[in-house]
Every structure is written in C-alpha cells, then in structure tokens.
Design an enzyme around this catalytic site. Sequence first.
Site, PDB file in Angstrom:
ATOM      1  N   ASP A 170     -24.733   6.901  40.458  1.00  0.00           N
ATOM      2  CA  ASP A 170     -23.449   7.193  39.815  1.00  0.00           C
ATOM      3  C   ASP A 170     -23.182   8.695  39.881  1.00  0.00           C
ATOM      4  OD1 ASP A 170     -21.860   5.122  38.800  1.00  0.00           O
ATOM      5  OD2 ASP A 170     -21.875   6.019  36.812  1.00  0.00           O
ATOM      6  N   SER A 188     -16.375   3.810  36.750  1.00  0.00           N
ATOM      7  CA  SER A 188     -17.510   2.969  37.146  1.00  0.00           C
ATOM      8  C   SER A 188     -17.122   1.505  37.251  1.00  0.00           C
ATOM      9  CB  SER A 188     -18.641   3.103  36.118  1.00  0.00           C
ATOM     10  OG  SER A 188     -19.197   4.376  36.158  1.00  0.00           O
ATOM     11  N   THR A 211     -21.206  -0.202  35.306  1.00  0.00           N
ATOM     12  CA  THR A 211     -21.681  -0.476  36.673  1.00  0.00           C
ATOM     13  C   THR A 211     -22.474  -1.773  36.724  1.00  0.00           C
ATOM     14  OG1 THR A 211     -21.752   1.887  37.158  1.00  0.00           O
ATOM     15  CG2 THR A 211     -23.005   0.447  38.615  1.00  0.00           C
ATOM     16  N   ASP A 245     -24.419  11.007  37.064  1.00  0.00           N
ATOM     17  CA  ASP A 245     -23.023  11.216  36.636  1.00  0.00           C
ATOM     18  C   ASP A 245     -22.961  12.007  35.333  1.00  0.00           C
ATOM     19  OD1 ASP A 245     -20.126  10.598  36.479  1.00  0.00           O
ATOM     20  OD2 ASP A 245     -20.729   9.304  34.825  1.00  0.00           O
ATOM     21  N   HIS A 287     -21.098  15.537  34.841  1.00  0.00           N
ATOM     22  CA  HIS A 287     -20.013  15.773  33.881  1.00  0.00           C
ATOM     23  C   HIS A 287     -20.260  17.070  33.104  1.00  0.00           C
ATOM     24  CE1 HIS A 287     -17.318  12.328  34.002  1.00  0.00           C
ATOM     25  NE2 HIS A 287     -18.342  11.498  34.068  1.00  0.00           N
TER      26      HIS A 287
END
Length: 395
Positions: free
Chosen positions: A67, A111, A166, A283, A287
């Site tokens: 991700d 996602s 996900t 991910d 971020h």
Amino acid sequence: MRLIQFINPYRKIKSTHSEGTNTRIAGAVAVCLLLLSAFPCNCESGISDPAPVQSGTANNVLLFIGDGMGFEQVKAAGMYASGESGTLSFESFPRDGSISTNDAEGRTTDSAAAATAMATGVKVRNGVIAMEIRGSGRPLETIMERYKAAGKRTGLVTTTFIAHATTAAFDAHTPRRDDYDNIVSDYLHKSRPDILFGGGKYISGDDARKAGYTVVVDRAGLMALNKKKETMVAGLFGEEHMPFVSDGPGPLPRLSEMTQVALQIMGDHPGGFILMVEGGRIDHACHANDISRAVSETLEFSNAVAEAIQWSKGRTDILILVTAAYETAAVRVLKNNGACVVPTVSCGSAGHTSLNVPVYAWGPNGDSISGTHENTHIFTVIRQASGRLLPAALP
Ligand SMILES: [Zn+2]
C-alpha cells in the site's frame, strides 16, 4: 515541493562520533545493528535468482500488495538495503511493468477502489468494497470467492487491521469501506477465508471461534500452531493496525512471519490456494512523509515476498505477483546515501497520488505483465493463469 529531512539514526553515528560521546555512539550503533539484523545488506537470503517459469497453470497464487509503494519507495528501500537500487527480492522477477490506479471516476484512488479493481477486475468508486458502484450496485464476485468455490484455500494477511479496505475488497461486499460489522460478518459467515492474519480490531476472538476458526493473538501462538493440521486460522494481532517495523514487533509477528506460517498451513493443499499479503503500513509512513519508516516497511514487505520465493523454489505451478495499490506522497529519491543510510528524498504530497506503480511477476502467465496496465489487469492475469481450474462465474 518541500525537501524532507528524515529521521536518520545512521547519520547520527557519524555526528556523535565526531562529538566523542561514547554513550550516544553505542546507542546509535545498537539501533543500526538492530535494523541490520532485520534487513541484511546485499539480500543475504539467497533467493535473488528464481527460475523464470512462463507456461503452465497456476494451481497456487500469491498476490503481494504494498500500500503506497511506488517506484521511488522501492528504489529508496533498495539503496538502504544494499547501497543500490534494484536489489529487493521481487526486483529479480523475470517480468515487470507498471499499473495505473485511478478509480472508476478517474480520481486518485483509495484502498477500497484499488483493491476492488485487483480483486474483481472492475473499477469502482472510491470507498466501495467489491460492489458495482457506480453501476448496478450488485456485489462483484472476487477472485478469492472463485477460488473458494473451486475447492481451493484462500487467505488474507496484512499489517493493518484485517477489516481494513484492501483485505476487505477480496472477501467482503459493502458500499462503505467503514462498514466494519458487515465486512467481518462476510469474512466469518460468507467468504470464510482459511487464513485471516492482521490487526484484530473489529473481530472478536469469540465470534471467530464460533465460526470455526482457531484463534491466535501473538507470535508465540502463531508459531506454536500445528501447521499440518490447522486449516482455518484467525490471527488477531492486537487491537489496531500492527506496529511499524521500526517500533519493534513486541509480542506480535512480522509480516514475513505471518506469510511463512500462512504458506505452511495452506501450501500442502493439493487443490491449491490463493493468498493475498498486504504491506499496509508503507502507506501510513508515506502519509507522514516518514521515509525512514517507509523504507523499513518496504523492506519487511520484500522479506515477506522472499518467504514466498523460498517456498516456491522448485515448483512450477505458482504465480507470484507483487504490486501496489497506489503511490503515496509523490516520493522522489534525490540522493543515494549508501547502504544502511536512508536516502535523501523529497515528498510532494501527504496523500495518495495518481502516479503509476510497479508490478512484478513470476510464474505461469507472468508474460502477461509487460508495459503499462490498468489495475484491473491483475485480476485478469490471475484468472487467466488459473485457467480451467476456476469456475467461469459463481452461481
Ligand atoms: Zn493512505
């Protein structure tokens, strides 16, 4: 665009050395060794040269999703691991390409939409879990459901909590990704994947046991499982997302360990299996524009793929695909600082981007990966590789 000066414990070694502060040197070296033991330089695992297999049928499928893992995150992690890019486990695969990731409305994906595209072959609107929205609103059959219907084993492994988008898109159906009660209900009572490993938020151990799962809650419990006898196992590891690698696993397993055990449990099934493994926290690190954490999460993701390569050696009926749901943070590597030092990068965003992401393939139908594809192509590659082993559609 701002230049990010990231946490870099390894540079601290040099600066503290020049200051002559022995205590701080020792502390910094300890941190470096800890990470080095987790992520050895030069890919010591000896799995960097899998034999390419491009024909036949895939009785088993391993799909790895990082991700937020764009090309530059992969490059940065390779530089850290070995001093040069191109050195992660999956970068040795015989086929590679790129994937475009926007949702059904052409927007930068989340996602839910990204995973639904890969799981069902249909692009949907952001926030939607495996339902035809926009469109008819009907549930979209997932590749996991097709495998289950064909008598094969199915598994979901992630470092986020398991009800997160996900994983949900592979075995649940809801118009809203935060509809966790229905996602968990779909897992336990409808799709019933054989393996459910990840953060345990929203899944009660009692409910999982009543649904027929053996439940483990930590690394010790996971490792103590009788892998030859267990079939349905829920690994509910903590009450949230699982910890970042850089924070240490504590009593919980790493992604590579969860992958290893999932393969030990499902791998001997003569009917075959499909396992989706998500490196879900790359991910989250991106971020936060925290490249140090993004690198360590990507390296552990690479380690999980290495487990699969090791397990697949000598077998010709396994398709391994490694890709990403989307890129996060518009990362660009500016300078390679050598092995065991986090590269200097810039970040152009604190969110998801529409940049294409990498895909790597090894095994039957891997030749279908070449050039640039839509993310729905992942479903097609798996479907084609599985050939007549799968029913055309569920009743
Ligand atoms: Zn995100």
